[in-house]
Design an enzyme around this catalytic site. Structure first.
Site, short mmCIF file in Angstrom:
data_model
loop_
_atom_site.label_atom_id
_atom_site.label_comp_id
_atom_site.label_asym_id
_atom_site.label_seq_id
_atom_site.Cartn_x
_atom_site.Cartn_y
_atom_site.Cartn_z
N TYR A 105 0.83 -1.20 0.00
CA TYR A 105 0.00 0.00 0.00
C TYR A 105 0.86 1.24 0.00
O TYR A 105 2.08 1.19 0.20
CB TYR A 105 -0.95 -0.01 1.20
CG TYR A 105 -0.32 0.33 2.54
CD1 TYR A 105 0.55 -0.54 3.17
CD2 TYR A 105 -0.59 1.55 3.16
CE1 TYR A 105 1.12 -0.22 4.40
CE2 TYR A 105 -0.02 1.88 4.38
CZ TYR A 105 0.83 0.99 5.00
OH TYR A 105 1.41 1.32 6.20
N ARG A 113 8.11 4.12 -4.73
CA ARG A 113 8.21 3.10 -3.66
C ARG A 113 7.22 1.97 -3.91
O ARG A 113 7.52 0.81 -3.63
CB ARG A 113 7.99 3.72 -2.29
CG ARG A 113 8.23 2.71 -1.17
CD ARG A 113 8.17 3.32 0.20
NE ARG A 113 6.90 3.94 0.45
CZ ARG A 113 6.65 4.78 1.45
NH1 ARG A 113 7.61 5.09 2.30
NH2 ARG A 113 5.46 5.30 1.62
N ARG A 137 -7.24 -20.70 -1.81
CA ARG A 137 -6.21 -20.53 -0.76
C ARG A 137 -5.07 -21.54 -0.91
O ARG A 137 -5.28 -22.75 -0.91
CB ARG A 137 -6.85 -20.68 0.63
CG ARG A 137 -5.86 -20.37 1.76
CD ARG A 137 -6.52 -20.40 3.13
NE ARG A 137 -5.57 -20.03 4.16
CZ ARG A 137 -4.74 -20.89 4.75
NH1 ARG A 137 -4.75 -22.17 4.42
NH2 ARG A 137 -3.88 -20.47 5.67
N LYS A 192 6.42 -2.11 1.81
CA LYS A 192 5.27 -1.51 2.50
C LYS A 192 4.06 -2.43 2.37
O LYS A 192 3.15 -2.16 1.59
CB LYS A 192 4.99 -0.10 1.93
CG LYS A 192 4.12 0.77 2.84
CD LYS A 192 4.23 2.22 2.44
CE LYS A 192 3.24 3.12 3.16
NZ LYS A 192 3.33 3.14 4.62
N GLU A 241 11.94 2.48 14.24
CA GLU A 241 11.05 3.56 13.76
C GLU A 241 9.79 3.56 14.61
O GLU A 241 9.63 2.73 15.51
CB GLU A 241 10.73 3.37 12.28
CG GLU A 241 10.09 2.04 11.95
CD GLU A 241 9.95 1.75 10.46
OE1 GLU A 241 9.83 2.71 9.65
OE2 GLU A 241 9.95 0.56 10.10
N1 PDD Z 1 2.91 5.10 7.30
N2 PDD Z 1 7.60 3.81 8.81
C1 PDD Z 1 6.47 3.09 8.83
C2 PDD Z 1 6.46 1.79 9.54
C3 PDD Z 1 5.31 3.59 8.17
O1 PDD Z 1 4.19 2.87 8.17
C4 PDD Z 1 5.36 4.84 7.53
C5 PDD Z 1 4.17 5.42 6.80
C6 PDD Z 1 6.57 5.57 7.57
C7 PDD Z 1 6.73 6.92 6.90
O2 PDD Z 1 6.75 6.80 5.50
P1 PDD Z 1 6.23 7.99 4.56
O3 PDD Z 1 7.01 9.18 4.94
O4 PDD Z 1 6.53 7.50 3.21
O5 PDD Z 1 4.76 8.15 4.84
C8 PDD Z 1 7.67 5.01 8.21
C9 PDD Z 1 1.75 5.57 6.60
C10 PDD Z 1 1.59 7.04 6.64
C11 PDD Z 1 0.53 4.82 7.09
O6 PDD Z 1 0.68 3.61 7.29
O7 PDD Z 1 -0.55 5.40 7.26
#
Ligand code: PDD
Length: 283
Positions: A33, A52, A98, A147, A179
């Protein structure tokens, strides 16, 4: 009023938007996503998010859907009258009986996009007060650079933070912060900004890339390396970055004030620069 959402080529009222119970996103979290923010009706850092997405898909041997994603983003923003908010995009490996093994490569992916209206997204009161975080062990899988929609542990982390009266959790692995649950983490000591270097341990934040570029352009010193909880507690400032929070100050870790316990000047300056520059470059 019902939102219009996008599902596999169609713009539908949200009540009519459906995906299969056999969708691999539902059964295996086999999907990726992106979240792109919208300010003044325009998309922030769209190219970075699109790049990304391509990388996440490639890492999972999934093809880029044959869809003009910028056009779909813009169409949804227009149809839903979004001034400030977010566009959420999800691509899964599609629906198949599945089986742990991937289905045939020509299985059509599931592509879903929807908007979330957040009036005043860039004027969050938290930018003035700062947020409180707690530390929790990082118990996620090892490919956090992809992601994926596999977000259960970050959700659990958010709940642990709430239960502790905090706003978010920073995850710790081998004594160093990786993070936040949905954001990248930073500390400031003296005139140096410290944030963990890119690897498979963290998501390669799009906001992170932009903010570090702006920081260096403003002659601020940046160190990309792991940092410990002790360093957080002894830092002058701390902050996070993400598409939905931009740059947000962090003023407390595990109940202890960071610096003066109030948002610091570096985070404030970076937030200002990021919002100004990214609004200029918005599409
Ligand atoms: N989250 N680290 C993690 C684990 C994240 O899920 C996100 C983003 C970031 C920051 O990435 P970016 O700057 O590209 O948004 C770092 C999004 C905003 C979410 O899951 O809603």
């Amino acid at each position: 009023m019902s939102r219009t959402v996008y599902v596999n080529g169609d713009y539908l009222p949200e009540e009519e938007a459906k995906v299969s119970v056999f969708d691999r996103g539902f059964l295996f979290a086999d999907g990726v996503y992106e979240v792109t923010s919208v300010l003044g009706g325009k998309l922030i850092d769209f190219d970075g998010h699109a790049r990304r997405l391509a990388r996440s898909l490639a890492e999972l041997d999934m093809a880029m859907p044959d869809v003009d994603l910028l056009e779909v983003h813009r169409e949804l923003v227009t149809r839903n009258g979004i001034e400030d908010g977010l566009v959420y995009l999800q691509v899964t490996r599609g629906a198949a009986d599945r089986d742990f093994a991937y289905p045939a490569a020509d299985t059509p992916p599931t592509v879903v996009l929807f908007t979330q209206s957040k009036p005043g997204l860039a004027d969050s009161p938290m930018a003035k007060t700062g947020m409180k975080v707690i530390s929790i062990p990082d118990e996620r899988w090892g490919r956090r650079d992809i992601k994926t929609v596999q977000l259960l542990y970050p959700s659990m982390g958010k709940m642990m933070a709430k239960a502790a009266g905090a706003d978010d959790a920073w995850m710790v692995q081998d004594g160093a912060v990786t993070e936040g649950t949905s954001n990248n983490a930073y500390i400031v000591k003296g005139n140096t900004i410290v944030t963990r270097q890119l690897s498979t341990d963290i998501l390669h934040g799009i906001t992170r890339a932009a903010v570090l570029r702006f920081a260096r352009e403003a002659q601020m010193k940046v160190e990309e390396r792991p940092f410990t909880l002790d360093e957080v507690k002894n830092a002058d400032e701390a902050f996070i970055t993400s598409a939905s929070s931009f740059v947000m100050p962090v003023v407390q870790m595990d109940g202890e004030a960071i610096g003066t316990g109030a948002p610091g000047p570096v985070a404030a300056r970076l937030r200002e620069i990021y919002l100004e520059e990214s609004r200029k470059a918005a599409v």
